[in-house]
Design a protein around this motif. Structure first.
Motif, PDB file in Angstrom:
ATOM      1  N   CYS A 127     -19.930  11.835  20.255  1.00  0.00           N
ATOM      2  CA  CYS A 127     -19.798  10.411  20.536  1.00  0.00           C
ATOM      3  C   CYS A 127     -19.518  10.231  22.021  1.00  0.00           C
ATOM      4  O   CYS A 127     -18.622  10.892  22.564  1.00  0.00           O
ATOM      5  N   GLN A 176     -18.985   7.228  25.136  1.00  0.00           N
ATOM      6  CA  GLN A 176     -18.801   5.825  25.487  1.00  0.00           C
ATOM      7  C   GLN A 176     -18.971   5.657  27.003  1.00  0.00           C
ATOM      8  O   GLN A 176     -18.627   6.558  27.768  1.00  0.00           O
ATOM      9  N   CYS A 222     -17.908   6.363  15.057  1.00  0.00           N
ATOM     10  CA  CYS A 222     -17.076   6.575  16.230  1.00  0.00           C
ATOM     11  C   CYS A 222     -16.801   5.223  16.868  1.00  0.00           C
ATOM     12  O   CYS A 222     -17.646   4.320  16.828  1.00  0.00           O
ATOM     13  N   ALA A 223     -15.627   5.053  17.435  1.00  0.00           N
ATOM     14  CA  ALA A 223     -15.288   3.798  18.106  1.00  0.00           C
ATOM     15  C   ALA A 223     -14.490   4.079  19.363  1.00  0.00           C
ATOM     16  O   ALA A 223     -13.785   5.080  19.471  1.00  0.00           O
ATOM     17  N   GLU A 234     -11.878   1.922  22.154  1.00  0.00           N
ATOM     18  CA  GLU A 234     -11.072   0.711  22.214  1.00  0.00           C
ATOM     19  C   GLU A 234     -10.549   0.470  23.606  1.00  0.00           C
ATOM     20  O   GLU A 234      -9.990   1.352  24.246  1.00  0.00           O
ATOM     21  N   TYR A 243     -12.282  -3.001  19.140  1.00  0.00           N
ATOM     22  CA  TYR A 243     -13.059  -1.780  19.048  1.00  0.00           C
ATOM     23  C   TYR A 243     -14.543  -2.059  19.294  1.00  0.00           C
ATOM     24  O   TYR A 243     -15.055  -3.092  18.886  1.00  0.00           O
ATOM     25  N   THR A 244     -15.221  -1.087  19.908  1.00  0.00           N
ATOM     26  CA  THR A 244     -16.677  -1.065  19.932  1.00  0.00           C
ATOM     27  C   THR A 244     -17.117   0.174  19.173  1.00  0.00           C
ATOM     28  O   THR A 244     -16.697   1.291  19.495  1.00  0.00           O
ATOM     29  N   PHE A 245     -17.927  -0.041  18.160  1.00  0.00           N
ATOM     30  CA  PHE A 245     -18.374   1.054  17.310  1.00  0.00           C
ATOM     31  C   PHE A 245     -19.764   1.532  17.696  1.00  0.00           C
ATOM     32  O   PHE A 245     -20.583   0.758  18.198  1.00  0.00           O
ATOM     33  N   TYR A 287     -13.348  -8.265  12.129  1.00  0.00           N
ATOM     34  CA  TYR A 287     -14.592  -7.569  12.408  1.00  0.00           C
ATOM     35  C   TYR A 287     -15.613  -7.910  11.327  1.00  0.00           C
ATOM     36  O   TYR A 287     -15.268  -8.227  10.196  1.00  0.00           O
ATOM     37  N   GLN A 310     -19.250  -6.372   9.522  1.00  0.00           N
ATOM     38  CA  GLN A 310     -20.076  -5.179   9.403  1.00  0.00           C
ATOM     39  C   GLN A 310     -21.290  -5.442   8.533  1.00  0.00           C
ATOM     40  O   GLN A 310     -21.157  -5.866   7.381  1.00  0.00           O
ATOM     41  N   GLY A 355     -22.059  -0.042  12.476  1.00  0.00           N
ATOM     42  CA  GLY A 355     -20.620  -0.051  12.678  1.00  0.00           C
ATOM     43  C   GLY A 355     -20.094  -1.478  12.727  1.00  0.00           C
ATOM     44  O   GLY A 355     -20.833  -2.415  13.000  1.00  0.00           O
ATOM     45  N   ARG A 388     -18.379  -4.912  13.989  1.00  0.00           N
ATOM     46  CA  ARG A 388     -18.501  -5.604  15.263  1.00  0.00           C
ATOM     47  C   ARG A 388     -17.348  -6.583  15.411  1.00  0.00           C
ATOM     48  O   ARG A 388     -17.060  -7.343  14.493  1.00  0.00           O
TER      49      ARG A 388
END
Lengths: 111, 111
Positions: A23, A25, A91-92, A94, A100-102, B36, B38, B43, B45
């Motif tokens: 993952c 980012q 995976c995320a 933050e 969070y961004t996934f 969030y 989904q 994932g 959002r």
């Protein structure tokens, strides 16, 4: 636009194999997380990391380990894959205060 | 960590306003409330985040009463594309901590 990229969308591995899920980012965020998602069970936290080389266990760490050698990369390792680890892995990253961004997820099948 | 409770599922017709309520009786002073969304095979959002009273953005509104023991996500005039699972999370956004997503609320929008 911020991005979390998971290296594989779909993965098929054999029982007993060592599996690496990567993952990355591009947001310079401190916190990164690995979740697995199974039908009826929601998202369950496996491990998280709040800094390079730092890690903490989540709710279901058994059978998994993680590595964070660089801030942008957080790897999930299945030491010896088993069929009960067949799942969607998310995976995320933050940024505190911004949520969070996934990533798009990796659907892993262990046969 | 504050535990959240939300309905498992909801149905709504297109064009209606949808309100999803989340209970978090043991919310702490420093906790924020985050929602969030989904879609299948993606994932979650980030939708909206708030601390108290009302927060509105281009997607939704979040209503939080004075005691902060619950919160309501409001989606105005839903469309079929709003069919998704919605998660309510409670956590401190100024210090890292593991966050539990739970199983969320599955919203089905009907034509």
């Amino acid at each position: 636009d911020v991005k979390v990229t998971q290296s594989s969308r779909y993965l098929v591995k054999r029982t007993g194999e060592k599996v690496f899920l990567e993952c990355v980012q591009d947001m310079d965020h401190e916190n990164m997380f690995w979740y697995r998602q199974d039908p009826g069970l929601g998202l369950r936290l496996i491990y998280f990391s709040y800094d390079v080389k730092m890690k903490e266990k989540g709710d279901i760490p058994e059978g998994y380990s993680v590595s964070r050698e660089k801030k942008e990369r957080f790897s999930l390792i299945l030491e010896s894959a088993s069929t009960n680890q067949t799942s969607m892995y998310l995976c995320a990253a933050e940024r505190l205060g911004w949520g969070y961004t996934f990533g798009s997820g990796t659907r892993l099948t262990v046969v | 960590l504050a535990k959240t409770t939300q309905p498992i599922s909801m149905d709504s017709y297109e064009g209606q306003e949808v309100n999803i309520t989340c209970s978090h009786n043991n919310i702490a002073t420093n906790d924020y409330i985050t929602w969030y969304q989904q879609f299948p095979s993606q994932g979650p959002r980030f939708i909206i985040q708030g601390y108290k009273t009302k927060v509105t953005n281009e997607v939704a509104s979040l209503f939080i009463p004075a005691d902060r023991k619950s919160s309501t996500l409001s989606l105005p005039r839903v469309s079929l594309s709003d069919t998704a699972v919605y998660y309510c999370l409670v956590g401190d956004i100024v210090s890292y901590q593991k966050v539990t997503f739970g199983t969320g609320t599955k919203l089905q929008v009907i034509p």
